[in-house]
Scaffold this motif. Sequence first.
Motif, mmCIF file in Angstrom:
data_model
loop_
_atom_site.group_PDB
_atom_site.id
_atom_site.type_symbol
_atom_site.label_atom_id
_atom_site.label_comp_id
_atom_site.label_asym_id
_atom_site.label_seq_id
_atom_site.Cartn_x
_atom_site.Cartn_y
_atom_site.Cartn_z
ATOM 1 N N GLU A 117 0.817 -1.217 0.000
ATOM 2 C CA GLU A 117 0.000 0.000 0.000
ATOM 3 C C GLU A 117 0.851 1.267 0.000
ATOM 4 N N ALA A 118 2.120 1.164 0.404
ATOM 5 C CA ALA A 118 2.987 2.344 0.422
ATOM 6 C C ALA A 118 3.164 2.952 -0.965
ATOM 7 N N VAL A 119 2.982 2.160 -2.011
ATOM 8 C CA VAL A 119 3.129 2.670 -3.382
ATOM 9 C C VAL A 119 1.763 2.793 -4.077
ATOM 10 N N ARG A 120 0.708 2.872 -3.272
ATOM 11 C CA ARG A 120 -0.649 2.989 -3.839
ATOM 12 C C ARG A 120 -1.408 4.170 -3.252
ATOM 13 N N ASN A 121 -0.723 5.221 -2.921
ATOM 14 C CA ASN A 121 -1.396 6.377 -2.330
ATOM 15 C C ASN A 121 -1.890 7.296 -3.437
ATOM 16 N N TYR A 122 -3.042 6.942 -3.988
ATOM 17 C CA TYR A 122 -3.566 7.637 -5.165
ATOM 18 C C TYR A 122 -4.402 8.859 -4.789
ATOM 19 N N GLY A 123 -4.538 9.761 -5.754
ATOM 20 C CA GLY A 123 -5.464 10.877 -5.656
ATOM 21 C C GLY A 123 -6.476 10.807 -6.789
ATOM 22 N N GLU A 124 -7.004 11.964 -7.172
ATOM 23 C CA GLU A 124 -8.067 11.954 -8.181
ATOM 24 C C GLU A 124 -8.131 13.309 -8.879
ATOM 25 N N VAL A 125 -8.364 13.253 -10.176
ATOM 26 C CA VAL A 125 -8.640 14.475 -10.942
ATOM 27 C C VAL A 125 -10.152 14.661 -10.974
ATOM 28 N N GLN A 126 -10.589 15.893 -10.739
ATOM 29 C CA GLN A 126 -12.023 16.152 -10.606
ATOM 30 C C GLN A 126 -12.441 17.278 -11.542
ATOM 31 N N PRO A 127 -13.438 17.052 -12.398
ATOM 32 C CA PRO A 127 -13.946 18.157 -13.220
ATOM 33 C C PRO A 127 -14.683 19.168 -12.344
ATOM 34 N N LEU A 128 -14.382 20.438 -12.535
ATOM 35 C CA LEU A 128 -15.053 21.484 -11.766
ATOM 36 C C LEU A 128 -16.030 22.300 -12.607
ATOM 37 N N ASP A 129 -16.004 22.115 -13.900
ATOM 38 C CA ASP A 129 -16.838 22.955 -14.774
ATOM 39 C C ASP A 129 -18.279 22.444 -14.802
ATOM 40 N N ILE A 130 -18.882 22.431 -13.629
ATOM 41 C CA ILE A 130 -20.260 21.932 -13.508
ATOM 42 C C ILE A 130 -21.279 23.034 -13.778
ATOM 43 N N SER A 131 -20.794 24.279 -13.881
ATOM 44 C CA SER A 131 -21.671 25.408 -14.233
ATOM 45 C C SER A 131 -20.832 26.446 -14.984
ATOM 46 N N GLU A 132 -21.492 27.426 -15.542
ATOM 47 C CA GLU A 132 -20.796 28.402 -16.382
ATOM 48 C C GLU A 132 -19.708 29.141 -15.627
ATOM 49 N N ARG A 133 -19.940 29.426 -14.337
ATOM 50 C CA ARG A 133 -18.961 30.202 -13.578
ATOM 51 C C ARG A 133 -17.652 29.449 -13.377
ATOM 52 N N ALA A 134 -17.689 28.098 -13.509
ATOM 53 C CA ALA A 134 -16.483 27.302 -13.281
ATOM 54 C C ALA A 134 -15.838 26.846 -14.582
ATOM 55 N N LYS A 135 -16.291 27.391 -15.722
ATOM 56 C CA LYS A 135 -15.692 27.003 -16.990
ATOM 57 C C LYS A 135 -14.218 27.402 -17.004
ATOM 58 N N GLY A 136 -13.366 26.493 -17.428
ATOM 59 C CA GLY A 136 -11.941 26.756 -17.473
ATOM 60 C C GLY A 136 -11.197 26.377 -16.209
ATOM 61 N N TYR A 137 -11.905 25.848 -15.213
ATOM 62 C CA TYR A 137 -11.268 25.420 -13.967
ATOM 63 C C TYR A 137 -11.208 23.888 -13.907
ATOM 64 N N MET A 138 -10.168 23.392 -13.326
ATOM 65 C CA MET A 138 -10.067 21.963 -13.066
ATOM 66 C C MET A 138 -9.532 21.757 -11.650
ATOM 67 N N GLY A 139 -9.805 20.595 -11.096
ATOM 68 C CA GLY A 139 -9.367 20.315 -9.733
ATOM 69 C C GLY A 139 -8.729 18.943 -9.636
ATOM 70 N N MET A 140 -7.957 18.769 -8.620
ATOM 71 C CA MET A 140 -7.390 17.448 -8.306
ATOM 72 C C MET A 140 -7.067 17.428 -6.812
ATOM 73 N N TRP A 141 -7.028 16.229 -6.258
ATOM 74 C CA TRP A 141 -6.684 16.135 -4.846
ATOM 75 C C TRP A 141 -5.775 14.941 -4.601
ATOM 76 N N LYS A 142 -5.031 15.044 -3.523
ATOM 77 C CA LYS A 142 -4.172 13.954 -3.094
ATOM 78 C C LYS A 142 -4.274 13.832 -1.570
ATOM 79 N N ARG A 143 -3.799 12.700 -1.067
ATOM 80 C CA ARG A 143 -3.757 12.507 0.380
ATOM 81 C C ARG A 143 -2.357 12.811 0.894
ATOM 82 N N VAL A 144 -2.292 13.578 1.978
ATOM 83 C CA VAL A 144 -1.013 13.913 2.597
ATOM 84 C C VAL A 144 -1.021 13.428 4.042
ATOM 85 N N PRO A 145 0.142 13.079 4.593
ATOM 86 C CA PRO A 145 0.183 12.585 5.972
ATOM 87 C C PRO A 145 -0.358 13.614 6.952
#
Length: 478
Positions: A117-145
């Motif tokens: 599991e030490a080499v499986r600490n994954y994150g995720e890319v998340q679309p943020l453009d769910i409405s017009e105000r967020a067009k051109g934005y993208m998000g991602m997250w990771k886990r930190v200790p």
Amino acid sequence: MVKLKDTYPLYLNNKAAQPNTDLAVTDKYTGEVAFRTALATPDIIDEAIAGAERAAEPMARLASYEKRDVLEHCVKRFRERYDELAYSLCVEAGKPIKDAEGEVDRLIDTFKIGAEEAVRNYGEVQPLDISERAKGYMGMWKRVPIGPCSFISPFNFPLNLAAHKIAPAIAIGCPFVMKPASMTPLGAIIMGEVLAECDVLPEGAFSILPASRDGADLFTTDERLKLLSFTGSPGVGWDLKSRCGKKKVVLELGGNAAVIVDKDADLDHALERIIFGAFYQSGQSCIGVQRIIIHEDIYDTFKDMLVEKAGTLVAGDPKERDTFIGPMISEKEATRLHGWIEDAVQAGAKVLCGGERDGAMLQATLLEGVPRDCDANTEEAFGPLANLFKFNDFNKALEQVNDSKFGLQAGIFTRDIHQVLDAWDVLDVGGVVVNDVSSYRVDNMPYGGVKDSGLGREGIRFAMEDMSEIRNLVIRRD
């Protein structure tokens, strides 16, 4: 022939230290002092926490492969020291040697899972453009200790329950201070000795500190610690939580686990597993079988089978390979449970087998007719005691399982998939085990309880989630 040392150190900021030999640890079968260890003072604990705080950033920056390599080194060394680890359990915990070897196997499994599991600490890319105000934005997250962690481990599984804190902490990159149970500190000390061989770990990455309860308040209250993971009794665990301040808390506490044996169950299989679940390592397991709920059509037959089998269990010196039941952790605990048995009998229960005590040795005991409000039914026995009950309606049996302030795991012996799914939906427990006992656990699965049985989950991947936080990143793309 394995021989233990006369004295053992504590581990302070990755290094062995011998400030004293104040903690005497007994052979739980003979009652004689087996060895002595150093006992941490408040100043030593404070120094360890300061070291963990300094180590937080370099630990977080360790490469995944470096953390994996540390855990793989531990696996290698535990295999090389297998007999020593098993024998230390036999002495300090009074654990029958076959059970002790089984715990060493699980220790190795737990660190192997951690390495993976030490080499499986994954994150995720998340679309943020769910409405017009967020067009051109993208998000991602990771886990930190999460940072420096405090671990308090129990006496009944001194190796593997410590491993379930240490391995995920290394895998995710958290420095830690650990207080092993004073009655069984040696397993954790040996783990500290092995970790001290790993030069890649920054100074302060770990401290293993036997300590008295009075001297250990810093493990709970110090604000430099960002998480407390405690395994032990509910009374102590919930008190610790009340004093933890802002830190995250994971509690793996007690239980009075139940199994249901339906009329279509394979009785020979259920017999072998329930006897094991109720009486292995003298019943000192938080998910040990304490309540056996049997369909009325097979009750008398299965009761006779249980009584006959329980009467064949060999009790005695845990160092002998034929021994199944060794001593409880102390004569005080054996006296406490023996008193519960006597109270239940006075309230109308019947002793089907066992019920006698000799020092810390308590016979494998089966009761029937235990009133609902007796301690033997409502509290955690944590010893070789199980109670038999009868049912004629499966839904009522599920209600009886839930009629408890605890909720760790439950076992169900049935061939009816509809009843399995009903149980999974209805039982207010952390886990449902089908065609095996409540005490079955594999070390990569999510494990933990609800109600008074605790908060959070162990199992390496799930513990890593508790020992980490989500850090978000938002990017505007022109």
